[in-house]
Design a protein around this motif. Structure first.
Motif, PDB file in Angstrom:
ATOM      1  N   LEU A   1       0.839  -1.462  -0.180  1.00 54.13           N
ATOM      2  CA  LEU A   1      -0.176  -0.102  -0.097  1.00 54.13           C
ATOM      3  C   LEU A   1       0.682   1.218   0.046  1.00 54.13           C
ATOM      4  O   LEU A   1       0.587   2.163  -0.684  1.00 54.13           O
ATOM      5  CB  LEU A   1      -0.773  -0.031   1.201  1.00 54.13           C
ATOM      6  N   ASP A   2       1.892   1.369   0.899  1.00 55.44           N
ATOM      7  CA  ASP A   2       2.783   2.420   0.971  1.00 55.44           C
ATOM      8  C   ASP A   2       3.656   2.760  -0.329  1.00 55.44           C
ATOM      9  O   ASP A   2       3.979   4.067  -0.682  1.00 55.44           O
ATOM     10  CB  ASP A   2       3.778   2.289   2.081  1.00 55.44           C
ATOM     11  N   THR A   3       3.982   1.709  -1.028  1.00 55.50           N
ATOM     12  CA  THR A   3       4.966   1.765  -2.189  1.00 55.50           C
ATOM     13  C   THR A   3       4.059   1.660  -3.418  1.00 55.50           C
ATOM     14  O   THR A   3       4.739   1.986  -4.683  1.00 55.50           O
ATOM     15  CB  THR A   3       5.858   0.565  -2.221  1.00 55.50           C
ATOM     16  N   GLY A   4       2.573   1.258  -3.483  1.00 54.78           N
ATOM     17  CA  GLY A   4       1.891   1.428  -4.843  1.00 54.78           C
ATOM     18  C   GLY A   4       2.350   0.228  -5.524  1.00 54.78           C
ATOM     19  O   GLY A   4       1.822   0.042  -6.787  1.00 54.78           O
ATOM     20  N   ALA A   5       2.696  -0.958  -4.722  1.00 53.42           N
ATOM     21  CA  ALA A   5       2.795  -2.215  -5.528  1.00 53.42           C
ATOM     22  C   ALA A   5       1.595  -3.005  -5.165  1.00 53.42           C
ATOM     23  O   ALA A   5       0.453  -2.584  -4.419  1.00 53.42           O
ATOM     24  CB  ALA A   5       4.055  -2.863  -4.736  1.00 53.42           C
ATOM     25  N   GLU A   6       1.766  -4.261  -5.736  1.00 49.47           N
ATOM     26  CA  GLU A   6       0.799  -5.244  -5.589  1.00 49.47           C
ATOM     27  C   GLU A   6       0.801  -6.303  -4.638  1.00 49.47           C
ATOM     28  O   GLU A   6       2.121  -6.763  -4.452  1.00 49.47           O
ATOM     29  CB  GLU A   6       0.434  -5.980  -7.178  1.00 49.47           C
ATOM     30  N   TYR A   7      -0.022  -6.559  -3.763  1.00 51.02           N
ATOM     31  CA  TYR A   7       0.197  -7.529  -2.648  1.00 51.02           C
ATOM     32  C   TYR A   7      -0.695  -8.861  -3.398  1.00 51.02           C
ATOM     33  O   TYR A   7      -1.659  -8.682  -3.924  1.00 51.02           O
ATOM     34  CB  TYR A   7      -0.459  -7.243  -1.756  1.00 51.02           C
ATOM     35  N   ILE A   8       0.080  -9.841  -3.050  1.00 52.01           N
ATOM     36  CA  ILE A   8      -0.430 -11.326  -3.720  1.00 52.01           C
ATOM     37  C   ILE A   8      -0.329 -12.244  -2.618  1.00 52.01           C
ATOM     38  O   ILE A   8       0.678 -12.565  -2.310  1.00 52.01           O
ATOM     39  CB  ILE A   8       0.439 -11.961  -4.908  1.00 52.01           C
ATOM     40  N   GLU A   9      -1.775 -12.787  -2.207  1.00 52.96           N
ATOM     41  CA  GLU A   9      -1.550 -13.682  -0.933  1.00 52.96           C
ATOM     42  C   GLU A   9      -0.966 -14.970  -1.530  1.00 52.96           C
ATOM     43  O   GLU A   9      -1.357 -15.485  -2.608  1.00 52.96           O
ATOM     44  CB  GLU A   9      -2.776 -13.680  -0.474  1.00 52.96           C
ATOM     45  N   GLY A  10      -0.261 -15.601  -0.642  1.00 54.08           N
ATOM     46  CA  GLY A  10       0.277 -16.867  -0.883  1.00 54.08           C
ATOM     47  C   GLY A  10      -0.520 -18.220  -0.824  1.00 54.08           C
ATOM     48  O   GLY A  10      -1.671 -17.789  -0.070  1.00 54.08           O
ATOM     49  N   HIS A  11      -0.411 -19.198  -1.301  1.00 54.02           N
ATOM     50  CA  HIS A  11      -1.282 -20.337  -1.219  1.00 54.02           C
ATOM     51  C   HIS A  11      -0.463 -21.554  -1.504  1.00 54.02           C
ATOM     52  O   HIS A  11       0.691 -21.532  -2.223  1.00 54.02           O
ATOM     53  CB  HIS A  11      -2.260 -20.384  -2.315  1.00 54.02           C
ATOM     54  N   TYR A  12      -0.891 -22.772  -1.135  1.00 56.09           N
ATOM     55  CA  TYR A  12      -0.155 -24.134  -1.212  1.00 56.09           C
ATOM     56  C   TYR A  12       1.199 -24.142  -1.101  1.00 56.09           C
ATOM     57  O   TYR A  12       1.851 -24.489  -1.844  1.00 56.09           O
ATOM     58  CB  TYR A  12      -0.527 -24.607  -2.856  1.00 56.09           C
ATOM     59  N   GLY A  13       1.659 -23.370  -0.137  1.00 62.23           N
ATOM     60  CA  GLY A  13       3.153 -23.381   0.557  1.00 62.23           C
ATOM     61  C   GLY A  13       3.962 -22.203  -0.153  1.00 62.23           C
ATOM     62  O   GLY A  13       5.172 -22.051   0.375  1.00 62.23           O
TER      63      GLY A  13
END
Length: 129
Positions: free
Chosen positions: A17-29
């Motif tokens: 959020l602070d850097t304008g980047a994209e957050y992608i939630e991890g899954h399956y390890g």
């Protein structure tokens, strides 16, 4: 906190959020990631946990990884790894490493790419190296 709720999620989300980047939630390890794109550059941050058995105990170490991807206009691709398992894996798969010709560098890093001469020119530059 358990291995499934490491506390990184809140930090990664806020950083994205602070850097304008994209957050992608991890899954399956796979761990959560933050990805930022700027022109031909894509920067990816995530965490990596390794374990080792030593002296009768198991030790876990977590690292923050930074991967930088650059889309070359002429199609040049290369990878740089510290000497170790990745270099051995590439060698096992039949890939030949590129030697820069600087012993201090060549002894610590393994380079692979689709144009050995261009990769050598890039890594012969002391500022880039």
């Amino acid at each position: 906190m358990s291995i499934f709720n490491s506390g990184y999620e809140v930090g990664w989300k806020q950083f994205a959020l602070d850097t304008g980047a994209e957050y992608i939630e991890g899954h399956y390890g796979a761990s959560d990631q933050v990805i930022s794109t700027n022109g031909p550059w894509r920067i990816q941050l995530d965490t990596y946990t390794s374990s080792a058995i030593s002296g009768g105990g198991t030790y876990m170490s977590s690292y923050t990884r930074v991967k930088a991807f650059f889309r070359s206009p002429d199609g040049l691709t290369f990878q740089v790894h510290r000497r170790g398992s990745m270099g051995q894996l590439f060698h096992f798969l039949g890939s030949h490493s590129i030697q820069v010709g600087i012993p201090e560098f060549d002894s610590q890093f393994v380079l692979h790419g689709n144009d050995g001469e261009k990769v050598q020119v890039i890594f012969c530059d002391p500022e880039i190296r």
